[in-house]
Design a protein around this motif. Sequence first.
Motif, PDB file in Angstrom:
ATOM      1  N   ALA A  60       0.744  -1.161   0.024  1.00 39.42           N
ATOM      2  CA  ALA A  60       0.099  -0.206   0.063  1.00 39.42           C
ATOM      3  C   ALA A  60       0.738   1.323   0.051  1.00 39.42           C
ATOM      4  N   ASP A  61       2.042   1.320   0.863  1.00 42.16           N
ATOM      5  CA  ASP A  61       2.736   2.461   0.681  1.00 42.16           C
ATOM      6  C   ASP A  61       3.509   2.578  -0.449  1.00 42.16           C
ATOM      7  N   ILE A  62       3.799   1.202  -1.017  1.00 48.06           N
ATOM      8  CA  ILE A  62       4.273   1.683  -2.400  1.00 48.06           C
ATOM      9  C   ILE A  62       3.738   2.310  -3.482  1.00 48.06           C
ATOM     10  N   ALA A  63       2.423   1.827  -3.363  1.00 49.01           N
ATOM     11  CA  ALA A  63       1.394   2.047  -4.648  1.00 49.01           C
ATOM     12  C   ALA A  63       1.249   3.884  -4.258  1.00 49.01           C
ATOM     13  N   ILE A  64       1.241   4.243  -2.775  1.00 46.54           N
ATOM     14  CA  ILE A  64       0.796   5.558  -2.460  1.00 46.54           C
ATOM     15  C   ILE A  64       1.865   6.456  -3.293  1.00 46.54           C
ATOM     16  N   THR A  65       3.319   6.132  -2.973  1.00 47.61           N
ATOM     17  CA  THR A  65       4.395   6.501  -3.385  1.00 47.61           C
ATOM     18  C   THR A  65       4.410   6.768  -4.925  1.00 47.61           C
ATOM     19  N   ALA A  66       4.111   5.849  -5.522  1.00 47.36           N
ATOM     20  CA  ALA A  66       4.076   5.844  -7.016  1.00 47.36           C
ATOM     21  C   ALA A  66       3.103   6.700  -7.379  1.00 47.36           C
ATOM     22  N   ARG A  67       2.057   6.883  -7.182  1.00 44.54           N
ATOM     23  CA  ARG A  67       0.718   7.682  -7.562  1.00 44.54           C
ATOM     24  C   ARG A  67       1.061   8.986  -7.212  1.00 44.54           C
ATOM     25  N   ALA A  68       1.779   9.240  -6.173  1.00 47.29           N
ATOM     26  CA  ALA A  68       2.077  10.816  -5.669  1.00 47.29           C
ATOM     27  C   ALA A  68       3.219  11.205  -6.707  1.00 47.29           C
ATOM     28  N   HIS A  69       4.060  10.310  -7.151  1.00 49.58           N
ATOM     29  CA  HIS A  69       5.056  11.038  -8.155  1.00 49.58           C
ATOM     30  C   HIS A  69       4.389  11.499  -9.463  1.00 49.58           C
ATOM     31  N   GLY A  70       3.421  10.739  -9.937  1.00 43.28           N
ATOM     32  CA  GLY A  70       2.626  11.131 -11.051  1.00 43.28           C
ATOM     33  C   GLY A  70       1.680  12.437 -10.590  1.00 43.28           C
ATOM     34  N   GLN A  71       1.127  12.556  -9.618  1.00 45.10           N
ATOM     35  CA  GLN A  71       0.531  13.725  -9.258  1.00 45.10           C
ATOM     36  C   GLN A  71       1.374  14.985  -9.114  1.00 45.10           C
ATOM     37  N   ILE A  72       2.684  14.844  -8.697  1.00 41.06           N
ATOM     38  CA  ILE A  72       3.536  15.876  -8.564  1.00 41.06           C
ATOM     39  C   ILE A  72       4.057  16.330 -10.035  1.00 41.06           C
ATOM     40  N   LEU A  73       4.238  15.426 -10.818  1.00 40.79           N
ATOM     41  CA  LEU A  73       4.666  15.712 -12.357  1.00 40.79           C
ATOM     42  C   LEU A  73       3.661  16.432 -12.991  1.00 40.79           C
ATOM     43  N   GLU A  74       1.921  16.136 -12.870  1.00 43.57           N
ATOM     44  CA  GLU A  74       0.886  16.620 -13.340  1.00 43.57           C
ATOM     45  C   GLU A  74       0.982  17.977 -13.054  1.00 43.57           C
ATOM     46  N   ALA A  75       0.992  18.232 -11.457  1.00 35.12           N
ATOM     47  CA  ALA A  75       0.812  19.569 -11.043  1.00 35.12           C
ATOM     48  C   ALA A  75       1.842  20.540 -11.548  1.00 35.12           C
ATOM     49  N   ALA A  76       3.275  20.188 -11.544  1.00 34.19           N
ATOM     50  CA  ALA A  76       4.086  20.871 -12.058  1.00 34.19           C
ATOM     51  C   ALA A  76       4.247  21.270 -13.575  1.00 34.19           C
ATOM     52  N   GLU A  77       3.490  20.357 -14.309  1.00 36.26           N
ATOM     53  CA  GLU A  77       3.134  20.664 -15.751  1.00 36.26           C
ATOM     54  C   GLU A  77       2.019  21.659 -16.012  1.00 36.26           C
ATOM     55  N   LYS A  78       1.036  21.253 -15.073  1.00 38.30           N
ATOM     56  CA  LYS A  78      -0.086  22.155 -15.051  1.00 38.30           C
ATOM     57  C   LYS A  78       0.199  23.531 -14.497  1.00 38.30           C
ATOM     58  N   GLY A  79       1.334  23.900 -13.836  1.00 41.91           N
ATOM     59  CA  GLY A  79       1.430  25.044 -13.063  1.00 41.91           C
ATOM     60  C   GLY A  79       0.577  25.224 -11.782  1.00 41.91           C
ATOM     61  N   ASP A  80       0.009  24.202 -11.260  1.00 36.45           N
ATOM     62  CA  ASP A  80      -0.580  24.322 -10.022  1.00 36.45           C
ATOM     63  C   ASP A  80       0.203  23.783  -8.752  1.00 36.45           C
ATOM     64  N   LEU A  81       0.485  25.294  -8.104  1.00 42.86           N
ATOM     65  CA  LEU A  81       1.256  24.861  -6.983  1.00 42.86           C
ATOM     66  C   LEU A  81       0.412  24.336  -5.740  1.00 42.86           C
ATOM     67  N   ASP A  82      -0.771  24.454  -5.480  1.00 40.77           N
ATOM     68  CA  ASP A  82      -1.586  23.917  -4.641  1.00 40.77           C
ATOM     69  C   ASP A  82      -1.832  22.357  -4.619  1.00 40.77           C
ATOM     70  N   ALA A  83      -1.797  21.895  -6.055  1.00 37.99           N
ATOM     71  CA  ALA A  83      -1.868  20.563  -6.199  1.00 37.99           C
ATOM     72  C   ALA A  83      -0.588  20.030  -5.928  1.00 37.99           C
ATOM     73  N   TYR A  84       0.517  20.714  -6.560  1.00 43.89           N
ATOM     74  CA  TYR A  84       2.028  20.257  -6.190  1.00 43.89           C
ATOM     75  C   TYR A  84       2.229  19.995  -4.607  1.00 43.89           C
ATOM     76  N   ARG A  85       1.861  20.884  -3.684  1.00 41.56           N
ATOM     77  CA  ARG A  85       1.942  20.857  -2.434  1.00 41.56           C
ATOM     78  C   ARG A  85       1.344  19.681  -1.747  1.00 41.56           C
ATOM     79  N   ALA A  86      -0.109  19.259  -2.445  1.00 45.94           N
ATOM     80  CA  ALA A  86      -0.573  18.441  -1.787  1.00 45.94           C
ATOM     81  C   ALA A  86      -0.127  16.891  -2.470  1.00 45.94           C
ATOM     82  N   ALA A  87       0.482  16.704  -3.495  1.00 47.22           N
ATOM     83  CA  ALA A  87       1.119  15.845  -4.012  1.00 47.22           C
ATOM     84  C   ALA A  87       2.463  15.456  -3.305  1.00 47.22           C
ATOM     85  N   VAL A  88       3.021  16.463  -2.881  1.00 44.39           N
ATOM     86  CA  VAL A  88       4.120  16.379  -2.065  1.00 44.39           C
ATOM     87  C   VAL A  88       3.973  15.748  -0.737  1.00 44.39           C
TER      88      VAL A  88
END
Length: 238
Positions: free
Chosen positions: A191-219
Amino acid sequence: MAYQKKVYGQAEAAVNEIKKHILHHDLQSGDPLPTENQLCEYLGMSRTVVREAIRTLTALRIVEVKHGRGTFVGDLSMQPMVESLVFRGLLNPGEDAQSLRDIVEVRASLDISVGEEVIAAWRGRHSPELHRSVEKMQELADAGQTFPQEDRFFHSQLLAPLPNQLFRRLTEAFWDVNTLIAPSLGIPTPADIAITARAHGQILEAAEKGDLDAYRAAVHEHYQPLLNNPGSLDIRLK
């Protein structure tokens, strides 16, 4: 004893002067330094003192001695800091968990602190390499496997476009410490591994969209598997 103290004191001064020389002349990794004789004359110090200073700077990776060729500016690696922090974390059995939490706190705080810079650097961009890295992490997570190589690559490349590359080097160093200490605490759950993998995708998506709040939530999501461990530190990610 008095002589040794004198030598060490002079060597410390020589270390500082050599550092100043590197900075003043804007020397970069691989650039040659003055010869030993030139340093003795330039610093007004003995060969013994200069050699002691060079040994110290070599240990810190600030300079590199190539026998038969001379002394050069080193690669300025963070490895001495990494080794010191890992040793500190493993030195006292039972305290490695606290040491890891300390490292996680620093990593999380650093990721949050560079959020605006990351967003500014990645807004509107697309990285096929990072997307492939995320896909590989998710594939490995689905198989219940960890992904250290992809993880390090992701964090390093995410900070690669930033003007201040010290952020990237510090992130790599603390990632290395984290990874070297973590195995002593046991294997992460699927479960921890899955959360970590998913979060990396969310960090990248937020960065490319320019969404700072989403980036922080993903971190925040990225570090939850470690922060939710019993007794972990309460890191306020704002």
